[in-house]
Scaffold this active site. Structure first.
Site, PDB file in Angstrom:
ATOM      1  N   ALA A  43       0.822  -1.215   0.000  1.00 14.56           N
ATOM      2  CA  ALA A  43       0.000   0.000   0.000  1.00 14.56           C
ATOM      3  C   ALA A  43       0.851   1.258   0.000  1.00 14.56           C
ATOM      4  O   ALA A  43       0.444   2.296   0.502  1.00 14.56           O
ATOM      5  CB  ALA A  43      -0.924  -0.014   1.211  1.00 14.56           C
ATOM      6  N   ARG A  68      -2.170   7.081 -11.551  1.00 17.54           N
ATOM      7  CA  ARG A  68      -3.259   7.139 -12.531  1.00 17.54           C
ATOM      8  C   ARG A  68      -4.594   7.572 -11.912  1.00 17.54           C
ATOM      9  O   ARG A  68      -5.539   7.867 -12.617  1.00 17.54           O
ATOM     10  CB  ARG A  68      -3.404   5.771 -13.224  1.00 17.54           C
ATOM     11  CG  ARG A  68      -2.300   5.487 -14.224  1.00 17.54           C
ATOM     12  CD  ARG A  68      -2.246   4.035 -14.653  1.00 17.54           C
ATOM     13  NE  ARG A  68      -1.588   3.186 -13.654  1.00 17.54           N
ATOM     14  CZ  ARG A  68      -1.454   1.867 -13.765  1.00 17.54           C
ATOM     15  NH1 ARG A  68      -1.961   1.235 -14.812  1.00 17.54           N
ATOM     16  NH2 ARG A  68      -0.844   1.175 -12.825  1.00 17.54           N
ATOM     17  N   ASN A 113      -6.726   1.003 -10.691  1.00 20.53           N
ATOM     18  CA  ASN A 113      -5.626   1.902 -11.017  1.00 20.53           C
ATOM     19  C   ASN A 113      -6.087   3.309 -11.370  1.00 20.53           C
ATOM     20  O   ASN A 113      -5.322   4.251 -11.290  1.00 20.53           O
ATOM     21  CB  ASN A 113      -4.804   1.326 -12.178  1.00 20.53           C
ATOM     22  CG  ASN A 113      -4.214  -0.021 -11.811  1.00 20.53           C
ATOM     23  OD1 ASN A 113      -3.468  -0.135 -10.853  1.00 20.53           O
ATOM     24  ND2 ASN A 113      -4.592  -1.045 -12.549  1.00 20.53           N
ATOM     25  N   ALA A 170     -55.310  29.502  14.152  1.00 22.66           N
ATOM     26  CA  ALA A 170     -54.429  29.732  13.007  1.00 22.66           C
ATOM     27  C   ALA A 170     -53.694  31.050  13.169  1.00 22.66           C
ATOM     28  O   ALA A 170     -54.222  32.014  13.720  1.00 22.66           O
ATOM     29  CB  ALA A 170     -55.245  29.746  11.720  1.00 22.66           C
TER      30      ALA A 170
HETATM   31  C1  UD1 Z   1       0.824  -5.382 -10.367  1.00 22.96           C
HETATM   32  C2  UD1 Z   1       1.626  -6.605 -10.842  1.00 22.96           C
HETATM   33  C3  UD1 Z   1       0.934  -7.192 -12.072  1.00 22.96           C
HETATM   34  C4  UD1 Z   1      -0.478  -7.571 -11.707  1.00 22.96           C
HETATM   35  C5  UD1 Z   1      -1.254  -6.389 -11.110  1.00 22.96           C
HETATM   36  C6  UD1 Z   1      -2.553  -6.871 -10.528  1.00 22.96           C
HETATM   37  C7  UD1 Z   1       3.983  -6.191 -10.323  1.00 22.96           C
HETATM   38  C8  UD1 Z   1       5.304  -5.814 -10.874  1.00 22.96           C
HETATM   39  N1  UD1 Z   1       2.978  -6.206 -11.186  1.00 22.96           N
HETATM   40  O1  UD1 Z   1       0.855  -4.426 -11.409  1.00 22.96           O
HETATM   41  O2  UD1 Z   1       1.647  -8.355 -12.523  1.00 22.96           O
HETATM   42  O3  UD1 Z   1      -1.152  -8.059 -12.868  1.00 22.96           O
HETATM   43  O4  UD1 Z   1      -0.512  -5.777 -10.039  1.00 22.96           O
HETATM   44  O5  UD1 Z   1      -3.352  -5.828 -10.063  1.00 22.96           O
HETATM   45  O6  UD1 Z   1       3.858  -6.451  -9.153  1.00 22.96           O
HETATM   46  N2  UD1 Z   1       3.200  -0.688  -4.414  1.00 22.96           N
HETATM   47  C9  UD1 Z   1       4.019  -0.502  -3.327  1.00 22.96           C
HETATM   48  N3  UD1 Z   1       5.286  -0.079  -3.512  1.00 22.96           N
HETATM   49  C10 UD1 Z   1       5.784   0.153  -4.764  1.00 22.96           C
HETATM   50  C11 UD1 Z   1       4.955  -0.059  -5.873  1.00 22.96           C
HETATM   51  C12 UD1 Z   1       3.664  -0.492  -5.671  1.00 22.96           C
HETATM   52  O7  UD1 Z   1       3.584  -0.696  -2.169  1.00 22.96           O
HETATM   53  O8  UD1 Z   1       6.965   0.536  -4.853  1.00 22.96           O
HETATM   54  C13 UD1 Z   1       1.805  -1.144  -4.185  1.00 22.96           C
HETATM   55  C14 UD1 Z   1       0.783  -0.187  -4.751  1.00 22.96           C
HETATM   56  O9  UD1 Z   1       0.417   0.757  -3.763  1.00 22.96           O
HETATM   57  C15 UD1 Z   1      -0.372  -1.113  -5.117  1.00 22.96           C
HETATM   58  C16 UD1 Z   1       0.315  -2.435  -5.420  1.00 22.96           C
HETATM   59  O10 UD1 Z   1       1.614  -2.350  -4.868  1.00 22.96           O
HETATM   60  O11 UD1 Z   1      -1.267  -1.295  -4.040  1.00 22.96           O
HETATM   61  C17 UD1 Z   1       0.404  -2.725  -6.911  1.00 22.96           C
HETATM   62  O12 UD1 Z   1       1.107  -1.681  -7.538  1.00 22.96           O
HETATM   63  P1  UD1 Z   1       0.718  -1.165  -8.980  1.00 22.96           P
HETATM   64  O13 UD1 Z   1       1.683  -0.112  -9.358  1.00 22.96           O
HETATM   65  O14 UD1 Z   1      -0.714  -0.840  -9.048  1.00 22.96           O
HETATM   66  O15 UD1 Z   1       1.025  -2.469  -9.863  1.00 22.96           O
HETATM   67  P2  UD1 Z   1       0.388  -2.867 -11.261  1.00 22.96           P
HETATM   68  O16 UD1 Z   1       1.072  -2.119 -12.337  1.00 22.96           O
HETATM   69  O17 UD1 Z   1      -1.068  -2.806 -11.209  1.00 22.96           O
HETATM   70 CA    CA Z   2      -2.517  -2.140  -9.731  1.00 24.53          CA
END
Ligand code: UD1
Ligand code: CA
Length: 455
Positions: free
Chosen positions: A8, A14, A224, A419
Protein backbone atom coordinates in the site's frame (compact mmCIF):
# COMPACT_ATOMS: atom_id res chain seq x y z
CA UNK A 1 0.77 -19.82 10.76
CA UNK A 2 0.60 -17.57 7.74
CA UNK A 3 1.64 -13.91 7.89
CA UNK A 4 0.10 -11.35 5.58
CA UNK A 5 1.66 -8.37 3.82
CA UNK A 6 -0.42 -5.77 1.99
CA UNK A 7 1.28 -3.52 -0.55
CA UNK A 8 0.00 0.00 0.00
CA UNK A 9 2.96 2.32 -0.52
CA UNK A 10 2.29 3.50 -4.06
CA UNK A 11 0.81 6.87 -4.86
CA UNK A 12 -1.44 5.53 -7.58
CA UNK A 13 -0.44 8.09 -10.19
CA UNK A 14 -3.26 7.14 -12.53
CA UNK A 15 -5.87 8.17 -9.93
CA UNK A 16 -4.64 11.78 -10.35
CA UNK A 17 -5.20 12.39 -6.66
CA UNK A 18 -3.40 13.72 -3.60
CA UNK A 19 -4.90 10.91 -1.57
CA UNK A 20 -2.97 7.63 -1.62
CA UNK A 21 -4.77 5.24 -3.94
CA UNK A 22 -5.55 2.63 -1.28
CA UNK A 23 -7.52 5.24 0.71
CA UNK A 24 -9.99 5.93 -2.05
CA UNK A 25 -13.48 4.93 -0.99
CA UNK A 26 -15.46 2.11 -2.51
CA UNK A 27 -18.99 1.73 -1.19
CA UNK A 28 -18.20 3.41 2.13
CA UNK A 29 -14.87 1.66 2.82
CA UNK A 30 -11.37 2.34 1.61
CA UNK A 31 -9.68 -0.06 -0.80
CA UNK A 32 -7.13 -1.17 1.80
CA UNK A 33 -9.84 -1.72 4.41
CA UNK A 34 -11.61 -4.01 1.96
CA UNK A 35 -8.39 -5.94 1.36
CA UNK A 36 -8.03 -6.37 5.13
CA UNK A 37 -11.64 -7.56 5.34
CA UNK A 38 -10.98 -10.21 2.69
CA UNK A 39 -8.74 -11.93 5.29
CA UNK A 40 -11.76 -12.77 7.45
CA UNK A 41 -11.63 -16.54 6.80
CA UNK A 42 -7.94 -16.98 7.59
CA UNK A 43 -6.30 -16.22 10.88
CA UNK A 44 -2.97 -14.63 10.08
CA UNK A 45 -0.31 -14.50 12.77
CA UNK A 46 0.66 -11.01 11.58
CA UNK A 47 -0.84 -8.40 9.29
CA UNK A 48 1.75 -6.02 7.90
CA UNK A 49 0.88 -3.04 5.73
CA UNK A 50 3.65 -1.60 3.64
CA UNK A 51 3.14 2.15 3.48
CA UNK A 52 5.02 4.93 1.73
CA UNK A 53 3.30 7.77 -0.12
CA UNK A 54 1.32 9.66 2.58
CA UNK A 55 1.87 6.67 4.84
CA UNK A 56 0.70 8.55 7.92
CA UNK A 57 -2.73 8.96 6.31
CA UNK A 58 -2.97 5.22 5.69
CA UNK A 59 -1.98 4.56 9.31
CA UNK A 60 -4.57 7.01 10.62
CA UNK A 61 -7.28 5.54 8.43
CA UNK A 62 -6.59 2.06 9.81
CA UNK A 63 -6.32 3.11 13.46
CA UNK A 64 -9.32 0.95 14.38
CA UNK A 65 -7.51 -2.22 13.26
CA UNK A 66 -5.55 -2.63 16.46
CA UNK A 67 -3.11 -5.45 15.68
CA UNK A 68 -2.04 -4.24 12.23
CA UNK A 69 1.68 -3.44 11.81
CA UNK A 70 3.10 -0.83 9.45
CA UNK A 71 6.41 -1.05 7.62
CA UNK A 72 7.68 1.94 5.70
CA UNK A 73 8.90 1.85 2.13
CA UNK A 74 10.27 5.37 1.98
CA UNK A 75 10.92 5.38 -1.76
CA UNK A 76 8.63 3.38 -4.00
CA UNK A 77 10.87 1.37 -6.27
CA UNK A 78 8.43 -1.38 -7.13
CA UNK A 79 6.48 -4.25 -5.60
CA UNK A 80 9.62 -6.38 -5.13
CA UNK A 81 11.36 -3.49 -3.39
CA UNK A 82 8.30 -3.15 -1.14
CA UNK A 83 8.59 -6.77 0.00
CA UNK A 84 12.35 -6.35 0.50
CA UNK A 85 11.45 -3.93 3.32
CA UNK A 86 10.11 -6.92 5.25
CA UNK A 87 13.51 -8.63 5.47
CA UNK A 88 14.46 -7.20 8.89
CA UNK A 89 10.94 -7.70 10.23
CA UNK A 90 10.53 -11.35 9.21
CA UNK A 91 14.04 -12.59 10.04
CA UNK A 92 13.76 -16.16 11.26
CA UNK A 93 10.12 -16.51 10.19
CA UNK A 94 9.68 -20.07 8.91
CA UNK A 95 6.15 -20.06 7.56
CA UNK A 96 4.16 -18.81 4.58
CA UNK A 97 3.69 -15.17 3.61
CA UNK A 98 0.48 -14.17 1.85
CA UNK A 99 1.03 -11.01 -0.21
CA UNK A 100 -1.89 -8.90 -1.39
CA UNK A 101 -1.94 -5.80 -3.54
CA UNK A 102 -3.68 -3.01 -1.66
CA UNK A 103 -5.62 -2.05 -4.78
CA UNK A 104 -7.44 -5.37 -5.32
CA UNK A 105 -10.56 -4.83 -3.18
CA UNK A 106 -13.15 -7.35 -4.45
CA UNK A 107 -11.53 -10.62 -3.34
CA UNK A 108 -13.81 -13.09 -1.60
CA UNK A 109 -12.49 -14.60 1.65
CA UNK A 110 -13.13 -18.12 0.27
CA UNK A 111 -10.78 -17.42 -2.64
CA UNK A 112 -7.87 -16.65 -0.31
CA UNK A 113 -8.63 -19.74 1.73
CA UNK A 114 -8.57 -21.86 -1.43
CA UNK A 115 -5.25 -20.36 -2.50
CA UNK A 116 -3.68 -21.17 0.87
CA UNK A 117 -5.05 -24.70 0.81
CA UNK A 118 -3.60 -25.43 -2.63
CA UNK A 119 -0.29 -23.89 -1.57
CA UNK A 120 -0.03 -26.07 1.51
CA UNK A 121 -1.31 -29.28 -0.11
CA UNK A 122 1.26 -29.10 -2.90
CA UNK A 123 4.01 -27.74 -0.67
CA UNK A 124 4.76 -25.10 -3.28
CA UNK A 125 7.50 -22.52 -2.98
CA UNK A 126 4.90 -20.06 -4.20
CA UNK A 127 1.29 -20.19 -5.35
CA UNK A 128 -0.19 -17.30 -7.26
CA UNK A 129 -3.75 -16.35 -7.99
CA UNK A 130 -4.48 -15.95 -11.69
CA UNK A 131 -7.48 -15.31 -13.91
CA UNK A 132 -8.42 -15.59 -17.54
CA UNK A 133 -9.47 -12.04 -18.41
CA UNK A 134 -11.45 -11.12 -21.51
CA UNK A 135 -9.49 -7.86 -21.57
CA UNK A 136 -6.09 -8.45 -19.94
CA UNK A 137 -4.65 -5.04 -20.84
CA UNK A 138 -2.48 -3.54 -18.09
CA UNK A 139 -1.98 -6.77 -16.14
CA UNK A 140 1.10 -8.94 -15.83
CA UNK A 141 0.81 -12.07 -18.02
CA UNK A 142 1.47 -15.45 -16.43
CA UNK A 143 3.22 -18.15 -18.44
CA UNK A 144 2.70 -21.73 -17.25
CA UNK A 145 3.37 -25.24 -18.47
CA UNK A 146 0.53 -27.72 -18.94
CA UNK A 147 0.65 -28.63 -15.22
CA UNK A 148 -0.06 -25.02 -14.13
CA UNK A 149 3.55 -24.62 -13.06
CA UNK A 150 4.49 -20.98 -13.49
CA UNK A 151 7.61 -20.22 -15.47
CA UNK A 152 7.49 -16.46 -15.80
CA UNK A 153 5.38 -13.34 -15.27
CA UNK A 154 5.81 -10.50 -17.76
CA UNK A 155 4.29 -7.08 -17.15
CA UNK A 156 1.98 -5.77 -19.88
CA UNK A 157 4.40 -2.99 -20.81
CA UNK A 158 7.27 -5.47 -21.15
CA UNK A 159 5.29 -7.98 -23.25
CA UNK A 160 6.00 -8.70 -26.92
CA UNK A 161 2.92 -8.62 -29.20
CA UNK A 162 2.88 -12.43 -29.10
CA UNK A 163 3.04 -12.49 -25.28
CA UNK A 164 0.13 -10.05 -25.11
CA UNK A 165 -2.07 -12.75 -26.66
CA UNK A 166 -1.90 -14.62 -23.34
CA UNK A 167 -5.05 -13.80 -21.36
CA UNK A 168 -3.94 -15.45 -18.12
CA UNK A 169 -3.11 -12.59 -15.77
CA UNK A 170 -1.49 -12.14 -12.38
CA UNK A 171 -4.05 -11.06 -9.77
CA UNK A 172 -1.45 -9.56 -7.44
CA UNK A 173 -2.24 -12.15 -4.75
CA UNK A 174 0.52 -14.57 -3.82
CA UNK A 175 1.46 -17.11 -1.21
CA UNK A 176 5.22 -17.55 -0.68
CA UNK A 177 7.20 -19.97 1.47
CA UNK A 178 9.04 -17.16 3.27
CA UNK A 179 12.47 -18.77 3.76
CA UNK A 180 12.68 -19.37 -0.02
CA UNK A 181 11.53 -15.86 -0.89
CA UNK A 182 13.85 -14.36 1.73
CA UNK A 183 16.81 -15.99 0.05
CA UNK A 184 16.16 -14.63 -3.44
CA UNK A 185 14.68 -11.18 -2.68
CA UNK A 186 18.12 -9.49 -2.59
CA UNK A 187 18.81 -10.78 -6.13
CA UNK A 188 16.02 -8.83 -7.86
CA UNK A 189 17.08 -6.55 -10.71
CA UNK A 190 15.28 -3.54 -12.12
CA UNK A 191 15.87 -4.35 -15.77
CA UNK A 192 12.42 -3.57 -17.10
CA UNK A 193 10.51 -0.74 -18.73
CA UNK A 194 9.74 0.98 -15.39
CA UNK A 195 13.19 0.31 -13.87
CA UNK A 196 11.47 -1.05 -10.78
CA UNK A 197 12.10 -4.13 -8.66
CA UNK A 198 9.21 -6.45 -9.49
CA UNK A 199 7.92 -8.99 -6.98
CA UNK A 200 6.69 -10.95 -9.98
CA UNK A 201 10.28 -11.64 -11.08
CA UNK A 202 10.78 -13.87 -8.03
CA UNK A 203 8.66 -16.65 -9.58
CA UNK A 204 11.41 -17.40 -12.09
CA UNK A 205 13.79 -18.23 -9.21
CA UNK A 206 11.45 -20.31 -7.08
CA UNK A 207 10.37 -23.91 -7.49
CA UNK A 208 7.70 -25.05 -7.79
CA UNK A 209 5.39 -22.08 -8.36
CA UNK A 210 1.83 -23.02 -9.11
CA UNK A 211 -0.98 -20.89 -10.48
CA UNK A 212 -4.58 -21.14 -9.33
CA UNK A 213 -7.27 -19.66 -11.57
CA UNK A 214 -10.03 -17.79 -9.78
CA UNK A 215 -13.55 -18.80 -10.84
CA UNK A 216 -15.07 -15.32 -10.98
CA UNK A 217 -12.51 -13.02 -12.56
CA UNK A 218 -14.34 -9.92 -11.30
CA UNK A 219 -12.89 -10.66 -7.85
CA UNK A 220 -9.37 -9.84 -8.84
CA UNK A 221 -9.86 -6.60 -10.74
CA UNK A 222 -7.22 -4.07 -9.69
CA UNK A 223 -8.04 -0.40 -9.24
CA UNK A 224 -5.63 1.90 -11.02
CA UNK A 225 -7.86 4.78 -12.12
CA UNK A 226 -11.25 6.35 -11.39
CA UNK A 227 -12.96 4.45 -14.16
CA UNK A 228 -11.90 1.12 -12.66
CA UNK A 229 -13.05 2.40 -9.25
CA UNK A 230 -16.51 3.09 -10.67
CA UNK A 231 -16.49 -0.33 -12.35
CA UNK A 232 -15.66 -2.00 -9.03
CA UNK A 233 -18.56 -0.18 -7.37
CA UNK A 234 -20.91 -1.55 -10.01
CA UNK A 235 -19.66 -5.07 -9.37
CA UNK A 236 -20.07 -4.68 -5.60
CA UNK A 237 -23.57 -3.29 -6.06
CA UNK A 238 -24.55 -6.13 -8.38
CA UNK A 239 -23.44 -8.63 -5.70
CA UNK A 240 -25.42 -6.86 -2.98
CA UNK A 241 -28.58 -6.45 -5.06
CA UNK A 242 -28.53 -10.02 -6.36
CA UNK A 243 -28.33 -11.24 -2.75
CA UNK A 244 -31.29 -9.11 -1.63
CA UNK A 245 -33.44 -10.14 -4.57
CA UNK A 246 -32.66 -13.78 -3.79
CA UNK A 247 -33.73 -13.07 -0.20
CA UNK A 248 -37.17 -11.83 -1.24
CA UNK A 249 -36.75 -8.10 -1.74
CA UNK A 250 -38.24 -6.43 -4.84
CA UNK A 251 -35.97 -3.91 -6.53
CA UNK A 252 -37.77 -1.91 -9.21
CA UNK A 253 -35.13 -0.85 -11.73
CA UNK A 254 -32.08 -2.12 -9.80
CA UNK A 255 -29.64 -0.08 -11.88
CA UNK A 256 -30.99 3.15 -10.42
CA UNK A 257 -30.79 1.92 -6.79
CA UNK A 258 -27.74 1.79 -4.50
CA UNK A 259 -27.54 -0.28 -1.31
CA UNK A 260 -24.57 -0.29 1.08
CA UNK A 261 -23.39 -3.69 2.28
CA UNK A 262 -24.18 -2.63 5.84
CA UNK A 263 -27.95 -2.40 5.15
CA UNK A 264 -30.44 -5.05 6.33
CA UNK A 265 -33.72 -5.63 4.46
CA UNK A 266 -36.57 -8.01 5.32
CA UNK A 267 -38.49 -9.98 2.71
CA UNK A 268 -41.42 -8.33 0.89
CA UNK A 269 -39.88 -4.92 0.98
CA UNK A 270 -40.22 -2.98 -2.28
CA UNK A 271 -37.44 -0.58 -3.21
CA UNK A 272 -38.59 1.79 -5.93
CA UNK A 273 -36.30 3.47 -8.50
CA UNK A 274 -33.75 6.17 -7.60
CA UNK A 275 -33.55 5.10 -3.98
CA UNK A 276 -30.37 4.88 -1.92
CA UNK A 277 -29.98 2.92 1.31
CA UNK A 278 -26.86 3.71 3.30
CA UNK A 279 -24.97 2.94 6.47
CA UNK A 280 -26.55 1.02 9.32
CA UNK A 281 -30.08 0.98 7.95
CA UNK A 282 -32.76 -1.65 8.51
CA UNK A 283 -35.95 -1.88 6.44
CA UNK A 284 -38.69 -4.12 7.87
CA UNK A 285 -41.13 -6.33 5.98
CA UNK A 286 -43.73 -4.77 3.71
CA UNK A 287 -42.15 -1.32 3.58
CA UNK A 288 -42.11 0.52 0.27
CA UNK A 289 -39.22 2.93 -0.12
CA UNK A 290 -39.03 5.42 -2.98
CA UNK A 291 -39.14 6.39 -5.71
CA UNK A 292 -36.45 8.92 -5.02
CA UNK A 293 -35.62 8.38 -1.34
CA UNK A 294 -32.37 8.39 0.64
CA UNK A 295 -32.35 6.44 3.91
CA UNK A 296 -29.18 6.53 6.01
CA UNK A 297 -28.43 4.99 9.42
CA UNK A 298 -32.13 4.56 10.08
CA UNK A 299 -34.62 1.94 11.11
CA UNK A 300 -37.76 1.79 8.97
CA UNK A 301 -40.66 -0.24 10.41
CA UNK A 302 -43.09 -2.67 8.79
CA UNK A 303 -45.32 -1.34 6.01
CA UNK A 304 -43.86 2.14 6.15
CA UNK A 305 -43.87 4.11 2.90
CA UNK A 306 -41.28 6.78 2.13
CA UNK A 307 -41.79 8.68 -1.09
CA UNK A 308 -39.22 11.22 -2.36
CA UNK A 309 -37.85 11.70 1.14
CA UNK A 310 -34.58 11.87 3.05
CA UNK A 311 -34.33 10.07 6.40
CA UNK A 312 -31.06 10.06 8.36
CA UNK A 313 -30.21 8.78 11.86
CA UNK A 314 -33.89 8.19 12.61
CA UNK A 315 -36.50 5.57 13.48
CA UNK A 316 -39.85 5.30 11.75
CA UNK A 317 -42.35 2.87 13.26
CA UNK A 318 -44.78 0.58 11.47
CA UNK A 319 -47.34 1.89 9.02
CA UNK A 320 -46.12 5.49 8.99
CA UNK A 321 -46.34 7.35 5.69
CA UNK A 322 -43.41 9.63 4.94
CA UNK A 323 -43.38 12.17 2.11
CA UNK A 324 -43.57 13.17 -0.56
CA UNK A 325 -40.67 15.51 0.16
CA UNK A 326 -40.09 15.04 3.86
CA UNK A 327 -36.73 15.35 5.63
CA UNK A 328 -36.12 13.61 8.95
CA UNK A 329 -32.68 14.11 10.47
CA UNK A 330 -30.66 14.07 13.66
CA UNK A 331 -32.41 11.38 15.71
CA UNK A 332 -36.08 11.61 14.95
CA UNK A 333 -38.49 8.99 16.20
CA UNK A 334 -41.75 8.77 14.30
CA UNK A 335 -44.50 6.64 15.88
CA UNK A 336 -46.63 4.09 14.10
CA UNK A 337 -49.37 5.22 11.75
CA UNK A 338 -48.07 8.79 11.53
CA UNK A 339 -48.30 10.87 8.38
CA UNK A 340 -45.31 13.13 7.74
CA UNK A 341 -46.02 14.88 4.51
CA UNK A 342 -45.22 17.40 1.91
CA UNK A 343 -42.26 19.68 2.59
CA UNK A 344 -41.91 18.87 6.27
CA UNK A 345 -38.56 18.92 8.08
CA UNK A 346 -38.26 17.24 11.46
CA UNK A 347 -35.06 17.37 13.48
CA UNK A 348 -34.18 15.77 16.85
CA UNK A 349 -37.79 15.13 17.81
CA UNK A 350 -40.14 12.41 18.98
CA UNK A 351 -43.51 12.08 17.28
CA UNK A 352 -46.16 9.96 19.02
CA UNK A 353 -48.29 7.29 17.33
CA UNK A 354 -50.92 8.43 14.79
CA UNK A 355 -49.77 12.02 14.83
CA UNK A 356 -49.85 13.97 11.57
CA UNK A 357 -47.48 16.65 10.37
CA UNK A 358 -48.80 16.78 6.87
CA UNK A 359 -47.76 20.03 5.20
CA UNK A 360 -45.02 22.66 5.18
CA UNK A 361 -43.74 22.45 8.77
CA UNK A 362 -40.49 22.63 10.69
CA UNK A 363 -40.43 20.63 13.92
CA UNK A 364 -37.16 20.78 15.89
CA UNK A 365 -36.23 19.64 19.41
CA UNK A 366 -39.89 18.78 20.03
CA UNK A 367 -41.83 16.02 21.73
CA UNK A 368 -45.23 15.43 20.18
CA UNK A 369 -47.83 13.22 21.85
CA UNK A 370 -50.21 10.78 20.19
CA UNK A 371 -52.88 11.76 17.64
CA UNK A 372 -51.59 15.32 17.48
CA UNK A 373 -52.48 17.26 14.35
CA UNK A 374 -49.94 19.83 13.28
CA UNK A 375 -51.61 22.28 10.90
CA UNK A 376 -50.10 23.36 7.61
CA UNK A 377 -47.18 25.72 8.06
CA UNK A 378 -46.77 25.27 11.82
CA UNK A 379 -43.23 26.05 12.93
CA UNK A 380 -41.44 25.33 16.18
CA UNK A 381 -39.16 28.33 16.68
CA UNK A 382 -36.54 26.36 18.60
CA UNK A 383 -33.48 28.54 18.16
CA UNK A 384 -32.90 31.93 19.78
CA UNK A 385 -29.69 32.53 17.88
CA UNK A 386 -27.55 30.96 20.62
CA UNK A 387 -29.32 27.94 22.07
CA UNK A 388 -31.88 25.34 21.00
CA UNK A 389 -35.00 25.05 23.18
CA UNK A 390 -37.60 22.30 23.53
CA UNK A 391 -41.27 22.27 22.54
CA UNK A 392 -43.68 19.79 24.13
CA UNK A 393 -47.12 19.12 22.66
CA UNK A 394 -49.65 16.92 24.46
CA UNK A 395 -51.90 14.18 23.04
CA UNK A 396 -54.66 15.16 20.59
CA UNK A 397 -53.60 18.80 20.44
CA UNK A 398 -54.22 20.62 17.16
CA UNK A 399 -52.30 23.59 15.85
CA UNK A 400 -53.89 25.92 13.33
CA UNK A 401 -52.27 26.80 10.06
CA UNK A 402 -49.22 29.04 10.20
CA UNK A 403 -48.85 28.98 13.97
CA UNK A 404 -45.45 29.61 15.49
CA UNK A 405 -44.58 27.87 18.76
CA UNK A 406 -41.75 29.86 20.35
CA UNK A 407 -39.62 27.50 22.45
CA UNK A 408 -39.24 26.72 25.26
CA UNK A 409 -42.97 26.15 25.37
CA UNK A 410 -45.33 23.38 26.49
CA UNK A 411 -48.83 22.83 25.15
CA UNK A 412 -50.95 20.40 27.19
CA UNK A 413 -53.27 17.70 25.89
CA UNK A 414 -56.39 18.55 23.84
CA UNK A 415 -55.24 22.11 23.20
CA UNK A 416 -56.41 23.96 20.10
CA UNK A 417 -54.16 26.68 18.70
CA UNK A 418 -55.86 29.22 16.47
CA UNK A 419 -54.43 29.73 13.01
CA UNK A 420 -51.70 32.33 12.77
CA UNK A 421 -50.95 32.32 16.49
CA UNK A 422 -47.52 33.09 17.89
CA UNK A 423 -47.51 31.06 21.12
CA UNK A 424 -44.90 32.20 23.65
CA UNK A 425 -46.40 30.96 26.94
CA UNK A 426 -47.27 27.49 28.17
CA UNK A 427 -50.87 26.36 27.64
CA UNK A 428 -52.66 23.93 29.96
CA UNK A 429 -54.84 20.96 28.93
CA UNK A 430 -58.23 21.49 27.27
CA UNK A 431 -57.64 25.11 26.23
CA UNK A 432 -58.13 27.21 23.15
CA UNK A 433 -55.25 29.57 22.57
CA UNK A 434 -55.50 32.56 20.25
CA UNK A 435 -52.31 34.56 20.16
CA UNK A 436 -52.66 37.06 17.36
CA UNK A 437 -54.04 40.54 16.84
CA UNK A 438 -57.81 40.57 16.68
CA UNK A 439 -59.17 41.31 13.22
CA UNK A 440 -60.35 44.90 12.83
CA UNK A 441 -62.90 45.62 10.11
CA UNK A 442 -64.02 49.22 9.41
CA UNK A 443 -67.23 49.18 7.44
CA UNK A 444 -67.64 51.88 4.79
CA UNK A 445 -63.96 52.68 4.65
CA UNK A 446 -62.22 53.45 1.38
CA UNK A 447 -58.69 54.64 0.59
CA UNK A 448 -58.50 58.37 -0.33
CA UNK A 449 -57.96 58.89 -4.06
CA UNK A 450 -54.26 59.74 -4.78
CA UNK A 451 -53.50 63.11 -6.43
CA UNK A 452 -52.49 62.52 -10.05
CA UNK A 453 -48.80 63.28 -10.42
CA UNK A 454 -48.12 66.07 -12.90
CA UNK A 455 -45.62 65.67 -15.67
C1 UD1 B 1 0.82 -5.38 -10.37
C2 UD1 B 1 1.63 -6.61 -10.84
C3 UD1 B 1 0.93 -7.19 -12.07
C4 UD1 B 1 -0.48 -7.57 -11.71
C5 UD1 B 1 -1.25 -6.39 -11.11
C6 UD1 B 1 -2.55 -6.87 -10.53
C7 UD1 B 1 3.98 -6.19 -10.32
C8 UD1 B 1 5.30 -5.81 -10.87
N1 UD1 B 1 2.98 -6.21 -11.19
O1 UD1 B 1 0.86 -4.43 -11.41
O2 UD1 B 1 1.65 -8.35 -12.52
O3 UD1 B 1 -1.15 -8.06 -12.87
O4 UD1 B 1 -0.51 -5.78 -10.04
O5 UD1 B 1 -3.35 -5.83 -10.06
O6 UD1 B 1 3.86 -6.45 -9.15
N2 UD1 B 1 3.20 -0.69 -4.41
C9 UD1 B 1 4.02 -0.50 -3.33
N3 UD1 B 1 5.29 -0.08 -3.51
C10 UD1 B 1 5.78 0.15 -4.76
C11 UD1 B 1 4.95 -0.06 -5.87
C12 UD1 B 1 3.66 -0.49 -5.67
O7 UD1 B 1 3.58 -0.70 -2.17
O8 UD1 B 1 6.96 0.54 -4.85
C13 UD1 B 1 1.80 -1.14 -4.18
C14 UD1 B 1 0.78 -0.19 -4.75
O9 UD1 B 1 0.42 0.76 -3.76
C15 UD1 B 1 -0.37 -1.11 -5.12
C16 UD1 B 1 0.32 -2.43 -5.42
O10 UD1 B 1 1.61 -2.35 -4.87
O11 UD1 B 1 -1.27 -1.30 -4.04
C17 UD1 B 1 0.40 -2.72 -6.91
O12 UD1 B 1 1.11 -1.68 -7.54
P1 UD1 B 1 0.72 -1.16 -8.98
O13 UD1 B 1 1.68 -0.11 -9.36
O14 UD1 B 1 -0.71 -0.84 -9.05
O15 UD1 B 1 1.03 -2.47 -9.86
P2 UD1 B 1 0.39 -2.87 -11.26
O16 UD1 B 1 1.07 -2.12 -12.34
O17 UD1 B 1 -1.07 -2.81 -11.21
CA1 CA C 1 -2.52 -2.14 -9.73
Amino acid sequence: MVAVAILAAGRGTRMKSNLPKVLHGLGGRSLVERVLNSLSDIEPSRRIIIVGYQGHLVQEALASFSDVEFVEQAEQKGTGHAIQQLLPHLAGFQDDLLVLNGDVPLLRPETLQQLLKTHQQHQNAATILTAQLPNPKGYGRVFCDSQNIVKQIVEDRDCSPAQKQNHRINAGVYCFRWPDLERILPQLKANNDQQEYYLTDTVSFLEPVMSVDVEDYQEILGINDRKQLAGAYEILQARVKDDWMAAGVTLVDPDSITIDETVQIEPDVVIEPQTHLRGKTTIRAGARIGPGSLIENSEIGENVTALYSVVTDSTVKSGARIGPYAHLRGHVEVGSGCRIGNFVEIKSSTVGDRTNVAHLSYIGNATLGERVNIGAGTITANYDGVNKHPTVIGDRTKTGSNSVLVAPVTLGADVTVAAGSVVTKDVSDDSLVIARARQVTRAGWRMKPQAESEE
